[in-house]
Design an enzyme around this catalytic site. Structure first.
Site, PDB file in Angstrom:
ATOM      1  N   ASN A   1       0.727  -1.188   0.005  1.00  0.00           N
ATOM      2  CA  ASN A   1      -0.031  -0.154  -0.002  1.00  0.00           C
ATOM      3  C   ASN A   1       0.914   1.303  -0.054  1.00  0.00           C
ATOM      4  O   ASN A   1       1.495   1.561   1.040  1.00  0.00           O
ATOM      5  CB  ASN A   1      -0.751  -0.128   1.318  1.00  0.00           C
ATOM      6  CG  ASN A   1      -1.651   1.269   1.172  1.00  0.00           C
ATOM      7  OD1 ASN A   1      -1.976   2.041   0.411  1.00  0.00           O
ATOM      8  ND2 ASN A   1      -2.582   1.319   2.473  1.00  0.00           N
TER       9      ASN A   1
ATOM     10  N   HIS B   1      -9.098   0.545   5.349  1.00  0.00           N
ATOM     11  CA  HIS B   1      -7.858   0.740   6.050  1.00  0.00           C
ATOM     12  C   HIS B   1      -8.152   1.758   7.132  1.00  0.00           C
ATOM     13  O   HIS B   1      -9.016   2.739   7.158  1.00  0.00           O
ATOM     14  CB  HIS B   1      -6.976   1.460   4.981  1.00  0.00           C
ATOM     15  CG  HIS B   1      -5.285   1.440   5.479  1.00  0.00           C
ATOM     16  ND1 HIS B   1      -5.187   2.215   6.322  1.00  0.00           N
ATOM     17  CD2 HIS B   1      -4.524   0.520   5.402  1.00  0.00           C
ATOM     18  CE1 HIS B   1      -3.784   2.243   6.390  1.00  0.00           C
ATOM     19  NE2 HIS B   1      -3.334   1.183   6.133  1.00  0.00           N
TER      20      HIS B   1
ATOM     21  N   SER C   1       3.442  -2.391  10.322  1.00  0.00           N
ATOM     22  CA  SER C   1       4.851  -1.958  10.414  1.00  0.00           C
ATOM     23  C   SER C   1       5.717  -3.059  10.116  1.00  0.00           C
ATOM     24  O   SER C   1       6.575  -3.545  10.674  1.00  0.00           O
ATOM     25  CB  SER C   1       5.402  -1.279  11.426  1.00  0.00           C
ATOM     26  OG  SER C   1       4.922  -0.056  11.796  1.00  0.00           O
TER      27      SER C   1
ATOM     28  N   LYS D   1       0.074   4.228  -0.412  1.00  0.00           N
ATOM     29  CA  LYS D   1      -0.666   5.358   0.404  1.00  0.00           C
ATOM     30  C   LYS D   1      -0.609   6.543  -0.504  1.00  0.00           C
ATOM     31  O   LYS D   1      -0.577   6.390  -1.724  1.00  0.00           O
ATOM     32  CB  LYS D   1      -0.320   5.531   1.800  1.00  0.00           C
ATOM     33  CG  LYS D   1      -0.307   4.433   2.557  1.00  0.00           C
ATOM     34  CD  LYS D   1      -0.195   4.719   4.212  1.00  0.00           C
ATOM     35  CE  LYS D   1      -0.313   3.166   4.904  1.00  0.00           C
ATOM     36  NZ  LYS D   1       0.124   3.187   6.306  1.00  0.00           N
TER      37      LYS D   1
END
Length: 250
Positions: free
Chosen positions: A10, A95, A213, A12
């Site tokens: 992703n 998300h 993470s 973003k």
């Protein structure tokens, strides 16, 4: 049963034309595990660019969001039909950043998921708890609430088009990572809930990703857990270590 390992990236709200081309070039040239399904999600502006540059059969492109209405007067949104017309067959939904920053409720996320699936677009459906909810001992109840909203909208073969991503909100972009045990416990609980509330087959077949993470250092230990079927990767998907994460199940 064996579930095919899945890694999503992703991006973003990051990237330029040149950086997207560079990331895709790196994927094209890398030795990727052919038994892993890989999906990258650049910003909407670069979906077609990434798709046109990709040369790997096991790497696809995903949107980061889609609307639950047909084409029409919805300024700023992207429709399922437009994704299909652009040969984009995946989207990320639910998300934590959409839920917390933009106020998307469990019901809105579920509605979008159903609309996407009905239109022929598969979904990486995200769930997760805040630090306050984790510290209050409410992790599982929060996840079950989110799952219940999803199950109220989707049924039957819809589940074949869904990959679940567990993303502890407190571990996204913070550098904090759930321990392997913490991640496995939630993944196991999700599968248990699916077995009790949907079906044995859906519980066995649905891939559940970890997405807090993840990086090149922790991915191999996480990948060993029986209920962790891959990753949804944020910042690390913009870096060369994404290749290591894709290959973490080797």
């Amino acid at each position: 049963m064996a579930r095919k390992f899945f890694v999503g990236g992703n991006f973003k709200m990051n990237g330029t034309k040149e950086s997207i081309k560079s990331i895709v070039k790196g994927l094209n040239e890398a030795q990727l595990d052919s038994n892993v399904e890989v999906v990258i999600a650049p910003p909407a502006l670069f979906l077609q660019l990434a798709s046109s540059e990709l040369k790997k059969d096991n790497v696809a492109v995903s949107a980061q969001n889609v609307y639950d209405k047909p084409n029409g007067a919805y300024t700023g949104e992207i429709s399922v039909a437009q994704l299909k017309d652009s040969d984009i067959h995946w989207t990320i939904l639910g998300h934590s950043e959409r839920r917390t920053l933009l106020g998307e409720t469990d019901e809105v996320v579920a509605s979008k998921t159903k609309f996407a699936i009905d239109g022929g677009v598969s979904v990486i459906w995200c769930c997760g708890e805040s630090l306050e909810e984790r510290e209050g001992g409410n992790t599982i109840s929060v996840i079950e609430r989110q799952l219940a909203a999803l199950a109220a909208k989707v049924s039957g073969d819809d589940w074949k088009k869904i990959v679940i991503a567990y993303e502890p909100i407190w571990a996204i972009g913070t550098g904090k990572v759930a321990t392997v045990q913490q991640a496995q416990e939630v993944h196991e609980a999700i599968r248990k809930w699916l077995r009790a509330n949907v079906s044995e087959a859906v519980a066995d077949e649905t891939r559940i990703l970890y997405g807090g993470s993840v990086n090149g250092k922790n991915c191999k230990d996480l990948a060993k857990e029986k209920d962790i079927d891959g990753f949804l990767v944020g910042g690390a998907s913009l870096k060369p270590e994404f290749i290591d994460i894709v290959n973490s199940n080797l």
